[in-house]
Motif scaffolding. Structure first.
Motif, PDB file in Angstrom:
ATOM      1  N   LEU A  16      45.505  44.320  41.711  1.00 24.18           N
ATOM      2  CA  LEU A  16      44.764  44.097  42.952  1.00 24.18           C
ATOM      3  C   LEU A  16      43.872  42.862  42.844  1.00 24.18           C
ATOM      4  N   ASN A  17      43.275  42.664  41.673  1.00 25.23           N
ATOM      5  CA  ASN A  17      42.417  41.498  41.426  1.00 25.23           C
ATOM      6  C   ASN A  17      43.219  40.255  41.014  1.00 25.23           C
ATOM      7  N   LYS A  18      44.561  40.383  41.022  1.00 24.68           N
ATOM      8  CA  LYS A  18      45.478  39.284  40.676  1.00 24.68           C
ATOM      9  C   LYS A  18      45.278  38.776  39.255  1.00 24.68           C
ATOM     10  N   GLN A  19      44.849  39.661  38.355  1.00 24.92           N
ATOM     11  CA  GLN A  19      44.684  39.301  36.948  1.00 24.92           C
ATOM     12  C   GLN A  19      46.019  39.297  36.216  1.00 24.92           C
ATOM     13  N   ASN A  20      47.073  39.716  36.899  1.00 27.79           N
ATOM     14  CA  ASN A  20      48.403  39.730  36.299  1.00 27.79           C
ATOM     15  C   ASN A  20      49.221  38.491  36.665  1.00 27.79           C
ATOM     16  N   ILE A  21      48.631  37.567  37.432  1.00 24.81           N
ATOM     17  CA  ILE A  21      49.365  36.369  37.852  1.00 24.81           C
ATOM     18  C   ILE A  21      49.054  35.216  36.902  1.00 24.81           C
ATOM     19  N   ILE A  22      50.094  34.647  36.340  1.00 24.41           N
ATOM     20  CA  ILE A  22      49.973  33.496  35.452  1.00 24.41           C
ATOM     21  C   ILE A  22      50.685  32.336  36.129  1.00 24.41           C
ATOM     22  N   ILE A  23      50.036  31.186  36.206  1.00 26.78           N
ATOM     23  CA  ILE A  23      50.607  30.022  36.890  1.00 26.78           C
ATOM     24  C   ILE A  23      51.043  28.993  35.843  1.00 26.78           C
ATOM     25  N   LEU A  36      54.933  23.973  40.503  1.00 23.50           N
ATOM     26  CA  LEU A  36      54.133  25.118  40.082  1.00 23.50           C
ATOM     27  C   LEU A  36      54.969  26.382  40.227  1.00 23.50           C
ATOM     28  N   TRP A  37      54.918  27.224  39.220  1.00 15.97           N
ATOM     29  CA  TRP A  37      55.632  28.486  39.208  1.00 15.97           C
ATOM     30  C   TRP A  37      54.635  29.604  38.961  1.00 15.97           C
ATOM     31  N   ASN A  38      54.874  30.759  39.564  1.00 13.54           N
ATOM     32  CA  ASN A  38      54.064  31.953  39.330  1.00 13.54           C
ATOM     33  C   ASN A  38      54.832  32.917  38.453  1.00 13.54           C
ATOM     34  N   LEU A  52      53.601  37.667  18.155  1.00 14.29           N
ATOM     35  CA  LEU A  52      54.287  37.440  19.416  1.00 14.29           C
ATOM     36  C   LEU A  52      53.986  38.576  20.384  1.00 14.29           C
ATOM     37  N   ILE A  53      53.700  38.195  21.612  1.00 15.45           N
ATOM     38  CA  ILE A  53      53.533  39.145  22.707  1.00 15.45           C
ATOM     39  C   ILE A  53      54.570  38.771  23.751  1.00 15.45           C
ATOM     40  N   GLN A  54      55.237  39.768  24.293  1.00 15.63           N
ATOM     41  CA  GLN A  54      56.185  39.515  25.377  1.00 15.63           C
ATOM     42  C   GLN A  54      55.601  40.074  26.664  1.00 15.63           C
ATOM     43  N   VAL A  55      55.633  39.252  27.716  1.00 16.55           N
ATOM     44  CA  VAL A  55      55.127  39.639  29.028  1.00 16.55           C
ATOM     45  C   VAL A  55      56.315  39.688  29.972  1.00 16.55           C
ATOM     46  N   PHE A  56      56.464  40.807  30.690  1.00 14.51           N
ATOM     47  CA  PHE A  56      57.594  41.002  31.602  1.00 14.51           C
ATOM     48  C   PHE A  56      57.093  40.994  33.038  1.00 14.51           C
ATOM     49  N   GLY A  57      57.848  40.360  33.912  1.00 10.52           N
ATOM     50  CA  GLY A  57      57.480  40.342  35.318  1.00 10.52           C
ATOM     51  C   GLY A  57      58.397  39.439  36.119  1.00 10.52           C
ATOM     52  N   ASP A  58      58.007  39.158  37.361  1.00  9.02           N
ATOM     53  CA  ASP A  58      58.785  38.301  38.255  1.00  9.02           C
ATOM     54  C   ASP A  58      58.351  36.850  38.113  1.00  9.02           C
ATOM     55  N   TRP A  59      59.313  35.959  38.115  1.00  5.88           N
ATOM     56  CA  TRP A  59      59.134  34.536  37.882  1.00  5.88           C
ATOM     57  C   TRP A  59      59.644  33.829  39.127  1.00  5.88           C
ATOM     58  N   TYR A  60      58.823  33.011  39.778  1.00  6.04           N
ATOM     59  CA  TYR A  60      59.306  32.306  40.964  1.00  6.04           C
ATOM     60  C   TYR A  60      58.474  31.045  41.225  1.00  6.04           C
TER      61      TYR A  60
END
Length: 131
Positions: A16-23, A36-38, A52-60
């Motif tokens: 909700l606070n958009k702390q999961n969005i990496i640009i 620019l990609w999100n 190593l840390i793996q982060v999973f999510g949507d890339w666009y």
């Protein structure tokens, strides 16, 4: 040998606070081709034997509706990996630690035997990292 990582999901409040969005920016820093990609992350995997840390999510690409499942691989220093492995940090706090290096895979979305195919494109480090 198969090593199971510690899995941590982003809490609804973090999303909700958009702390999961990496640009990310792709292309040369001073180029007109820079894009620019999100990366909208939903969970991370922290490995015990690797830095190593793996982060999973949507890339666009920003402004595009086309999303693809992505895997962001982050390398942390030994000191920051100890913090990540402590199980006391939230997903957004782990992603906020200082990164030594990263690379991201854009998966093609095809699954074979429950696993994503290896056909993917890779993007390496850039100067713009997160919001």
């Amino acid at each position: 040998m198969h090593i199971m990582p510690m899995k941590i999901t982003f809490h609804p409040q973090e999303m909700l606070n958009k702390q999961n969005i990496i640009i990310f920016s792709r292309g040369c820093e001073n180029s007109i081709h820079k894009q620019l990609w999100n990366f909208n992350a939903d969970r991370i995997s922290v490995y015990k034997l690797y830095n190593l840390i793996q982060v999973f999510g949507d890339w666009y690409e920003q402004g595009s509706d086309q999303k693809v499942l992505g895997v962001l691989n982050i390398r942390l220093s030994d000191k920051d990996m100890v913090k990540a492995r402590s199980a006391q940090l939230t997903a957004s706090e782990i992603v906020s630690l200082n990164w030594e290096d990263w690379f991201i895979y854009k998966m093609n979305g095809e699954k074979y035997d429950g696993k994503y195919s290896s056909n993917c494109s890779k993007t390496r480090r850039s100067t713009l990292r997160s919001i």
